[in-house]
Write an enzyme that holds these catalytic residues in place. Structure first.
Site, PDB file in Angstrom:
ATOM      1  N   HIS A 203      42.201  56.465 -24.743  1.00 19.34           N
ATOM      2  CA  HIS A 203      42.897  55.378 -24.603  1.00 19.34           C
ATOM      3  C   HIS A 203      44.505  55.796 -24.460  1.00 19.34           C
ATOM      4  CE1 HIS A 203      44.413  51.042 -25.067  1.00 19.34           C
ATOM      5  NE2 HIS A 203      45.427  51.885 -25.626  1.00 19.34           N
ATOM      6  N   GLU A 204      44.783  56.506 -25.559  1.00 25.11           N
ATOM      7  CA  GLU A 204      46.229  56.649 -25.824  1.00 25.11           C
ATOM      8  C   GLU A 204      46.780  57.793 -24.637  1.00 25.11           C
ATOM      9  OE1 GLU A 204      48.123  55.411 -27.686  1.00 25.11           O
ATOM     10  OE2 GLU A 204      46.255  54.365 -28.528  1.00 25.11           O
ATOM     11  N   HIS A 207      48.201  56.067 -22.086  1.00 25.08           N
ATOM     12  CA  HIS A 207      49.529  55.874 -21.929  1.00 25.08           C
ATOM     13  C   HIS A 207      50.481  57.110 -21.763  1.00 25.08           C
ATOM     14  CE1 HIS A 207      49.042  51.681 -23.688  1.00 25.08           C
ATOM     15  NE2 HIS A 207      48.475  52.223 -24.643  1.00 25.08           N
ATOM     16  N   HIS A 213      48.551  48.676 -21.056  1.00 26.93           N
ATOM     17  CA  HIS A 213      47.526  47.985 -21.418  1.00 26.93           C
ATOM     18  C   HIS A 213      46.815  46.893 -20.300  1.00 26.93           C
ATOM     19  CE1 HIS A 213      48.358  48.474 -25.888  1.00 26.93           C
ATOM     20  NE2 HIS A 213      47.552  49.122 -25.443  1.00 26.93           N
TER      21      HIS A 213
HETATM   22 ZN   LIG Z   1      47.216  51.249 -25.839  1.00 28.08          ZN
END
Ligand SMILES: [Zn+2]
Ligand SMILES: [Zn+2]
Length: 252
Positions: A203-204, A207, A213
Site C-alpha cells: 500500500h505505502e 503512494h 487513496h
Molecule cells: Zn495510504
C-alpha cells in the site's frame, strides 16, 4: 468520550462540535490544506465529516454516528484521503527506469531477511505490471528511504503508538520524495495475525509511486487496513489500472 453540542440559534452559522479525537482525524485525513484564506486553513468540520462518510461509502449524515466512529477507529495509513493532485497539474512520478530503495532501520519483530524479502515482494507487485524496476542498496541515499520507527522519527508526522496510523509514505520526488515509514509500535507479521507487513508495504509503495487513496474497498489503496490472503497475492484491478495509467503497461 464526551460530545459537546452547543444550542444553535437559527440565525447563527451552523457549527458542528466534535470530540477532539474526531476533529484530529478529520484534520489529518480530510482537511484540504490548499483551501486557505489569508494563509489560514479554515476548517469546515461538517463538510469534512461528510467527505469522510462519502469516501468510506457510509451514509452521508454529517453527524458522528456509530458507523462513522467505528470507521475512524480502524487501523489505517497516515496519508490524507483528500486528493492532492489535480488532473492538470501532472501527477508526480519517477522518470527513471530503475528506482533504488534502502532500509535504514529495521523492525526487531521480524528477521532482517524476512523484512528484505517482504519489501522486495511488495515492490515486485508493481514491477510485474509496469515497466519499472526496483533495486535495494545498502549505502548512501536511495530514491526511496525506508525505516521502522515508533513515535517521532524525523518528520512532522510522529507515529501514534499501536493501531491508528500504521505507516505513511511520500509521493515521488527529490529529497524525501518516496520515503516510506512504518510505525514500529505495530506488531508486524507475515501472517493474518496482527499487521501484515506485505500488505501495508505494498500500500505505502503505491503512494511512493504516485497513487492516492481509492474509494474502492477491494483496492490495495483503500485507506484502512484489512487482511487478505497474501499467498499468490497480485495487485488488485483498481491499483493496477491506476499505476499503469502513470507508468504504462509492461509487456513481458
Ligand atoms: Zn495510504
Ligand atoms: Zn514519517
Amino acid at each position: 468520550m464526551k460530545v459537546t453540542r452547543k444550542r444553535i440559534n437559527k440565525k447563527q452559522s451552523i457549527q458542528l462540535f466534535l470530540p477532539l479525537s474526531s476533529q484530529a482525524y478529520l484534520s489529518q485525513f480530510y482537511r484540504d490544506k490548499n483551501a486557505t484564506f489569508s494563509g489560514r486553513i479554515l476548517p469546515n468540520l461538517e463538510k469534512e465529516l461528510k467527505a469522510m462518510q462519502d469516501f468510506f461509502g457510509l451514509e452521508v449524515t454529517g453527524k458522528l454516528d456509530s458507523n462513522t466512529l467505528e470507521t475512524m477507529k480502524l487501523p489505517r495509513c497516515g496519508v490524507t484521503d483528500v486528493a492532492r493532485y489535480g488532473h492538470f497539474q501532472g501527477k508526480p512520478k519517477w522518470k527513471q527506469s530503475v528506482v533504488t530503495y534502502r532500509i535504514t532501520e529495521y523492525t526487531s519483530q521480524l528477521s532482517k531477511r524476512e523484512v528484505d524479502t517482504t519489501i522486495t515482494k511488495a515492490f515486485q507487485l508493481y514491477s510485474d505490471v509496469i515497466a519499472l524496476d526496483f533495486k535495494q542498496i545498502y549505502n548512501g541515499t536511495a530514491d526511496i528511504m525506508i525505516l521502522f520507527k515508533a513515535e517521532y522519527h524525523g518528520d512532522f508526522y510522529p507515529f501514534d503508538g499501536p493501531n491508528g496510523v500504521l505507516a505513511h509514505a511520500n509521493a515521488p520526488g527529490p529529497e524525501q520524495g518516496g520515503d516510506t515509514h512504518f510505525d514500529d509500535d505495530e506488531r508486524w507479521t507475515l501472517r493474518s495475525r496482527d499487521i501484515n507487513l506485505l500488505l501495508v508495504a505494498a500500500h505505502e509503495f503505491g503512494h511512493a509511486l504516485g497513487l492516492e487513496h481509492s474509494k474502492d474497498p477491494l483496492a490495495l489503496m483503500y485507506p484502512t487496513y484489512r487482511y487478505v490472503n497474501t499467498n499468490g497475492y497480485t495487485l488488485p484491478r483498481d491499483d493496477r489500472i491506476g499505476v499503469q495509467a502513470l507508468y504504462g503497461k509492461c509487456f513481458l
